[in-house]
Scaffold this motif. Structure first.
Motif, PDB file in Angstrom:
ATOM      1  N   UNK A   1       2.018  36.194  34.574  1.00 48.11           N
ATOM      2  CA  UNK A   1       2.350  37.484  33.971  1.00 48.11           C
ATOM      3  C   UNK A   1       2.670  37.333  32.490  1.00 48.11           C
ATOM      4  N   UNK A   2       2.489  38.411  31.739  1.00 51.67           N
ATOM      5  CA  UNK A   2       2.823  38.391  30.316  1.00 51.67           C
ATOM      6  C   UNK A   2       4.316  38.132  30.137  1.00 51.67           C
ATOM      7  N   UNK A   3       4.650  37.361  29.126  1.00 50.16           N
ATOM      8  CA  UNK A   3       6.050  37.042  28.851  1.00 50.16           C
ATOM      9  C   UNK A   3       6.769  38.263  28.304  1.00 50.16           C
ATOM     10  N   UNK A   4       7.950  38.550  28.847  1.00 51.11           N
ATOM     11  CA  UNK A   4       8.818  39.601  28.327  1.00 51.11           C
ATOM     12  C   UNK A   4      10.086  38.935  27.827  1.00 51.11           C
ATOM     13  N   UNK A   5      10.398  39.146  26.558  1.00 50.76           N
ATOM     14  CA  UNK A   5      11.565  38.466  25.992  1.00 50.76           C
ATOM     15  C   UNK A   5      12.236  39.323  24.940  1.00 50.76           C
ATOM     16  N   UNK A   6      13.551  39.155  24.840  1.00 59.06           N
ATOM     17  CA  UNK A   6      14.323  39.801  23.778  1.00 59.06           C
ATOM     18  C   UNK A   6      14.762  38.775  22.741  1.00 59.06           C
TER      19      UNK A   6
ATOM     20  N   UNK B   1       0.217  37.156  19.900  1.00 57.42           N
ATOM     21  CA  UNK B   1       0.234  38.544  19.433  1.00 57.42           C
ATOM     22  C   UNK B   1       1.156  39.404  20.288  1.00 57.42           C
ATOM     23  N   UNK B   2       1.134  39.193  21.616  1.00 60.03           N
ATOM     24  CA  UNK B   2       2.022  39.949  22.504  1.00 60.03           C
ATOM     25  C   UNK B   2       3.484  39.643  22.208  1.00 60.03           C
ATOM     26  N   UNK B   3       3.796  38.390  21.953  1.00 58.60           N
ATOM     27  CA  UNK B   3       5.180  38.007  21.650  1.00 58.60           C
ATOM     28  C   UNK B   3       5.630  38.599  20.319  1.00 58.60           C
ATOM     29  N   UNK B   4       4.761  38.564  19.319  1.00 58.84           N
ATOM     30  CA  UNK B   4       5.097  39.134  18.015  1.00 58.84           C
ATOM     31  C   UNK B   4       5.358  40.636  18.148  1.00 58.84           C
TER      32      UNK B   4
ATOM     33  N   UNK C   1       8.791  41.454  18.911  1.00 55.69           N
ATOM     34  CA  UNK C   1       9.795  41.109  17.919  1.00 55.69           C
ATOM     35  C   UNK C   1      10.078  39.628  17.787  1.00 55.69           C
ATOM     36  N   UNK C   2       9.286  38.780  18.462  1.00 59.83           N
ATOM     37  CA  UNK C   2       9.477  37.337  18.343  1.00 59.83           C
ATOM     38  C   UNK C   2       9.001  36.874  16.974  1.00 59.83           C
ATOM     39  N   UNK C   3       9.876  36.186  16.241  1.00 63.11           N
ATOM     40  CA  UNK C   3       9.523  35.731  14.908  1.00 63.11           C
ATOM     41  C   UNK C   3       9.191  34.256  14.816  1.00 63.11           C
TER      42      UNK C   3
ATOM     43  N   UNK D   1       4.725  36.646  12.464  1.00 63.51           N
ATOM     44  CA  UNK D   1       5.175  35.268  12.653  1.00 63.51           C
ATOM     45  C   UNK D   1       5.921  34.829  11.401  1.00 63.51           C
ATOM     46  N   UNK D   2       7.194  34.472  11.582  1.00 60.26           N
ATOM     47  CA  UNK D   2       7.998  34.034  10.443  1.00 60.26           C
ATOM     48  C   UNK D   2       8.168  32.517  10.400  1.00 60.26           C
ATOM     49  N   UNK D   3       8.087  31.897  11.580  1.00 55.74           N
ATOM     50  CA  UNK D   3       8.284  30.446  11.615  1.00 55.74           C
ATOM     51  C   UNK D   3       7.462  29.865  12.761  1.00 55.74           C
ATOM     52  N   UNK D   4       6.925  28.671  12.531  1.00 53.80           N
ATOM     53  CA  UNK D   4       5.990  28.060  13.481  1.00 53.80           C
ATOM     54  C   UNK D   4       6.361  26.602  13.703  1.00 53.80           C
TER      55      UNK D   4
END
Length: 445
Positions: free
Chosen positions: A142-147, A188-191, A194-196, A233-236
């Motif tokens: 399943x697609x990741x759901x995260x805060x 793209x889904x994570x971004x 709001x995932x940076x 994406x702010x940091x990798x």
């Protein structure tokens, strides 16, 4: 209303296992109502996500399983599952050793966990699936759901290096890269959530060769640049990598891509060419140092961490001194360093091991003391500077403080509110207290 199933998971080992654990929760939640618990005695499902890289980790699994046995005796409907690399290595033998285990599954078959549990409940028979269906699991997760402000993205599975001490190729299979479009879709889904900060995962990420839509393959350098080009994406970050594949193209990415952090975990294992050859690492100490020199030429503030094996079969005092010399020459902020322990089925397990446990212990302490001194110097070097920090969690010691991660992977504690969690802030580093950085928050981004 459907009954809520309480789930307890214990994770051993690497960040890839941590990623897999999150995915186990996701696949189970896709089929039933799941509530996580930190207490195995309260659980309806107990899962151990295991590691077999070191002997102590493997034996701890069986020790923990022994403590689960009374729970199963008291509640026969309790499901006990073992996943990860010990499961892959032991397979059905694990059931023989611990017959109260219900489900055994490998890293590549965790997506089949709901079906395995259902089959166990329906048949009353233990279920084992440790097959290697390449990257099938990623198509069924399943697609990741995260805060959270950061997230892992697995880009490949397995390893094809076959170092003589390592079980990973036998427990996770050969290297298989995910298609480029699939990785970009996940990022793209994570971004969008709001995932940076994105951390790319694999046993050997810089060996990545993913299929492109045009039929060609793209390398790890291309993937890093494509992800860094995304606005959100702010940091990798990435882990873990292999010195043999730290290519000129990848070094160029450090020169051209500020979003790629100034921290690199690059396992070296030994500073002795003779031992490196016996380990089948594929490089010399000089070649390793050459890679580091080129990286620091384009990224002078690069912070390095590494892995070391002490007391590999045949390691002489001269070999160990070569490792100490490499550490002195290169400088590391941290290390995962362990006394060698033979893993069943690996070539090194057949080698004569004449290094005494006492000698191994003395060498390990000397190595760790040296790296710790270097680590303190690295930490002291950022005191007084302003650092961009991703706020990750509340401080363990003080609920009025936050803990955040610097670009170089160091953690700093500072006063702040829980509303800052998952955000990037500017922090002035004010002090080093023992091994902990302290700071003052300046701005929020």
């Amino acid at each position: 209303m459907d009954k809520v199933a309480r789930l307890y998971i214990k994770t051993y080992g690497c960040q890839m296992n941590e990623y897999d654990t999150d995915k186990m929760v996701d696949v189970l939640r896709a089929g039933e109502r799941i509530e996580l618990t930190e207490h195995p005695e309260q659980a309806d499902i107990i899962l151990l996500n295991t590691c077999s890289v070191r002997e102590k980790a493997q034996e701890k699994v069986f020790s923990d399983l022994g403590r689960m046995r009374p729970l199963k005796q008291a509640r026969p409907d309790l499901i006990i599952g073992v996943g990860g690399c010990v499961a892959s290595q032991e397979g059905a033998l694990l059931i023989k050793r611990a017959p109260y285990v219900d489900v055994v599954f490998g890293p590549q078959t965790l997506h089949r966990l709901p079906e395995l549990i259902a089959a166990r409940r329906a048949s009353g028979q233990a279920q084992v699936d440790i097959s290697f269906p390449e990257i099938e699991k990623f198509d069924h997760l399943p697609a990741t759901q995260t805060l959270a402000g950061s997230a892992y993205v697995a880009i490949m599975e397995g390893c094809s290096k076959y170092c003589t001490f390592c079980v990973v190729p036998y427990t996770r299979g050969d290297e298989v890269s995910r298609p480029f479009a699939d990785v970009m879709h996940d990022v793209t889904e994570l971004v969008a959530q709001g995932v940076g900060e994105i951390t790319l995962l694999g046993q050997n990420v810089n060996a990545y060769m993913g299929e492109h839509a045009d039929g060609d393959s793209v390398d790890f350098a291309f993937l890093l640049q494509a992800i860094a080009a995304l606005d959100g994406v702010q940091r990798l970050r990435f882990t873990t990598s292999h010195p043999k594949e730290m290519t000129p193209r990848l070094i160029d990415v450090y020169a051209s891509t500020p979003k790629l952090v100034s921290h690199l975990h690059l396992p070296v294992q030994s500073g002795s060419d003779r031992i490196l050859a016996a380990m089948k690492r594929g490089y010399t100490a000089l070649e390793y140092k050459s890679v580091i020199r080129k990286l620091r030429a384009v990224r002078p503030d690069l912070v390095l961490t590494s892995d070391f094996i002490v007391g590999f079969p045949g390691e002489t005092e001269q070999d160990f001194e070569a490792t100490i010399k490499l550490i002195e020459d290169v400088g590391f902020d941290m290390s995962f360093s362990f006394v060698y322990s033979p893993r069943p089925g690996t070539p090194a397990a057949e080698m004569a091991d004449e290094v005494t446990p006492e000698t191994k212990a003395v060498r390990l302490k000397r190595l760790q003391d040296l790296v710790n001194r270097q680590s303190q110097a690295v930490a002291q070097g950022v005191v007084g500077s302003v650092q961009r920090v991703l706020v990750e969690k509340l401080s363990r010691r003080d609920a009025g403080e936050l803990a955040g991660r610097l670009d170089n992977n160091r953690t700093v504690n500072f006063v702040g509110s829980s509303g800052m969690l998952g955000r990037f802030v500017d922090v002035k580093i004010t002090a080093l207290e023992h091994h902990t950085l302290r700071g003052e928050m300046l701005t929020v981004t």
